[in-house]
Design a protein around this motif. Structure first.
Motif, short mmCIF file in Angstrom:
data_model
loop_
_atom_site.label_atom_id
_atom_site.label_comp_id
_atom_site.label_asym_id
_atom_site.label_seq_id
_atom_site.Cartn_x
_atom_site.Cartn_y
_atom_site.Cartn_z
N SER A 113 -0.02 10.25 20.68
CA SER A 113 -0.36 11.33 19.75
C SER A 113 0.81 11.57 18.79
CB SER A 113 -0.65 12.64 20.51
OG SER A 113 0.52 13.14 21.12
N ALA A 114 0.49 12.16 17.65
CA ALA A 114 1.51 12.53 16.66
C ALA A 114 1.17 13.93 16.16
CB ALA A 114 1.54 11.53 15.52
N SER A 115 2.04 14.88 16.40
CA SER A 115 1.75 16.28 16.09
C SER A 115 2.60 16.75 14.91
CB SER A 115 2.05 17.16 17.30
OG SER A 115 1.42 16.67 18.46
N THR A 140 1.10 23.80 14.46
CA THR A 140 0.95 22.41 14.87
C THR A 140 -0.50 22.14 15.30
OG1 THR A 140 1.86 20.68 16.33
CG2 THR A 140 1.65 22.91 17.26
N THR A 141 -0.70 21.06 16.03
CA THR A 141 -2.02 20.69 16.54
C THR A 141 -2.02 20.77 18.07
OG1 THR A 141 -1.33 18.37 16.53
CG2 THR A 141 -2.50 19.17 14.58
N PRO A 142 -3.18 20.74 18.71
CA PRO A 142 -3.24 20.86 20.17
C PRO A 142 -2.44 19.80 20.93
CG PRO A 142 -5.40 21.27 19.25
CD PRO A 142 -4.55 20.79 18.11
N ALA A 161 -11.00 22.41 17.30
CA ALA A 161 -11.89 23.19 16.45
C ALA A 161 -11.13 24.37 15.84
CB ALA A 161 -13.09 23.68 17.25
N ASP A 162 -10.27 25.02 16.63
CA ASP A 162 -9.45 26.11 16.11
C ASP A 162 -8.52 25.62 15.00
OD1 ASP A 162 -10.50 27.96 17.93
OD2 ASP A 162 -9.03 27.42 19.47
N ALA A 163 -7.93 24.43 15.24
CA ALA A 163 -7.01 23.87 14.25
C ALA A 163 -7.74 23.51 12.96
CB ALA A 163 -6.31 22.64 14.83
N ALA A 226 -2.72 24.87 10.08
CA ALA A 226 -3.23 25.45 8.83
C ALA A 226 -3.09 26.96 8.82
CB ALA A 226 -4.70 25.06 8.64
N ALA A 227 -3.25 27.62 9.98
CA ALA A 227 -3.13 29.07 10.05
C ALA A 227 -1.71 29.52 9.75
CB ALA A 227 -3.56 29.56 11.43
#
Length: 419
Positions: A113-115, A140-142, A161-163, A226-227
């Motif tokens: 993975s790459a966050s 960041t991402t999950p 989905a939140d991200a 994004a938030a």
């Protein structure tokens, strides 16, 4: 005279001047104790730093932006400064790291993975009249949670989905939960961050690795990229990309693939230098270990000066003792005491002083290491105990030899005439 008789005379001489002997012993005690304790503090500090680095995970790498044409130090850590190190020489502006760069890295065969990560420092959050400062507000991402070795203790992490929807959901550290909510369950509660309400989805497991408020790793909040960009950091460059290799054995391969992929995307061939830095935990660990060793040796050297001072004290005390006991020496030599017996007695006195001081110093150093010092839990180094005690005995032999030799060389007639 037998060694036992020489030792008996030496102990009798020391007991005749208890105050002087005690002061000399104290000097050696302080020196030995300081060496053991300062080396333990240096070793403890090194262990704390190593644990902080290892917390990121053995299979993780960090990509940070750098500048071309100049040297750059190690990259940062998740939620930490975007860049670290020192630049040298002329350089040009680095290209930004982007979310697209992070997405491209997931195509590497050895990358799990790459966050993408953006970080806002010292953010004030509020809940029903209570406010607290969050040292690091991470966007960041999950996949970040696994890559950065962050475990959710209660509640849940935010989802893909939140991200994607840029939902205002956040996972907070244990320090933030304690400061804002006390004993109230924070899950589902809303906190105010810069006028925007974030819903607490989970609380991270406490690391408990720092006593400093400023560097507290549990003073953290993690929300969708994004938030955070929308509310705190703006839609600029990433601070870093946290990459998780498929396993710890694939870290070197992953580092090479990351360098190749980003090199192509940033066209480093034409610029002549990379505008990013890829650092693995192994490289950082190696540098920190080397620095820690140097720091520990420096502390030990400073403390060793106390031993040297103690040795000089032994010389002075023994010279005074020889002067005061000149007539005694003359009488003993007049009745047949050999030079070796006089020499052995005074060397034995100096050695016994050093040995007693050394043993008490070891005890003081071991007891002192049981306490936390300036936020560091000392870690005893057995070799430092052996070395410090051995040096203390050697100091007694070395610094006691001159006064002992001086006493042994006295002529009986001159010694008997001494007032």
């Amino acid at each position: 005279m037998s060694p036992f008789e020489i030792l008996r005379f030496a102990l009798r001489g020391l007991s005749a001047n208890k105050l002087r002997s005690s002061l000399t012993t104290l000097g050696i005690l302080i020196g030995v104790g300081a060496v053991i304790l300062l080396v333990a503090v240096g070793n403890g500090s090194s262990e704390q730093i190593k644990k902080s680095i290892q917390r990121l995970g053995a299979d993780s790498l960090t990509v940070t932006p750098s500048t071309t044409g100049g040297g750059r130090g190690f990259g940062g850590f998740p939620g930490g400064p975007a860049q670290s190190g020192t630049d040298f020489g002329p350089r040009t502006q680095a290209r930004d790291l982007t979310a697209q760069d992070a997405e491209a890295l997931t195509a590497a065969t050895s990358v799990k993975s790459a966050s993408p990560v953006v970080t806002s420092q010292s953010v004030t959050a509020g809940y029903e009249g209570t406010s607290a400062t969050i040292n690091q507000f991470v966007g960041t991402t999950p996949s970040y949670f696994a890559a950065a070795n962050k475990t959710v203790a209660s509640g849940t992490a935010f989802t893909d989905a939140d991200a994607t929807a840029a939902r205002k959901t956040v996972v907070i550290g244990s320090t933030v939960a304690s400061d804002l909510f006390g004993r109230v369950n924070p899950i589902g509660k809303k906190i105010d961050v810069g006028g925007i309400r974030f819903t607490v989805a989970g609380v991270l497991k406490a690391t408990g690795s720092s006593s400093s408020t400023f560097s507290d790793p549990d003073s953290i909040a993690v929300a969708p990229l994004a938030a955070v960009q929308e509310t705190l950091t703006g839609y600029g460059a990433l601070d870093q990309i946290i990459v998780q290799a498929k396993d710890s054995d694939a870290v070197d391969t992953a580092q090479a693939e990351i360098t190749e992929i980003l090199g192509q995307r940033h066209d480093t061939d034409s610029s002549g230098a990379a505008d990013f830095t890829v650092s693995s935990q192994a490289s950082v660990q190696s540098a920190v270990s080397e620095s820690s060793r140097t720091f520990t040796v420096l502390l030990g050297a400073v403390a060793a000066i106390s031993l040297l001072v103690g040795g000089i004290g032994i010389t002075n005390i023994m010279l005074v003792t020889v002067t005061e006991r000149t007539r005694e020496i003359g009488i003993r030599k007049a009745i047949g005491a050999p030079r070796g017996a006089i020499l052995g007695q005074f060397i034995a006195e100096a050695t016994v002083l050093s040995l007693i001081g050394g043993l008490l110093g070891v005890l003081a150093g071991v007891v002192g290491s049981l306490f936390t010092i300036v936020g560091v839990k000392p870690v005893l180094v057995p070799s430092s105990i052996v070395l410090a005690l051995g040096v203390s005995v050697a100091i007694g032999l070395f610094f006691g030899s001159y006064p002992a030799n001086r006493a042994a060389k006295l002529r009986p007639i001159e010694a008997l005439r001494h007032d």
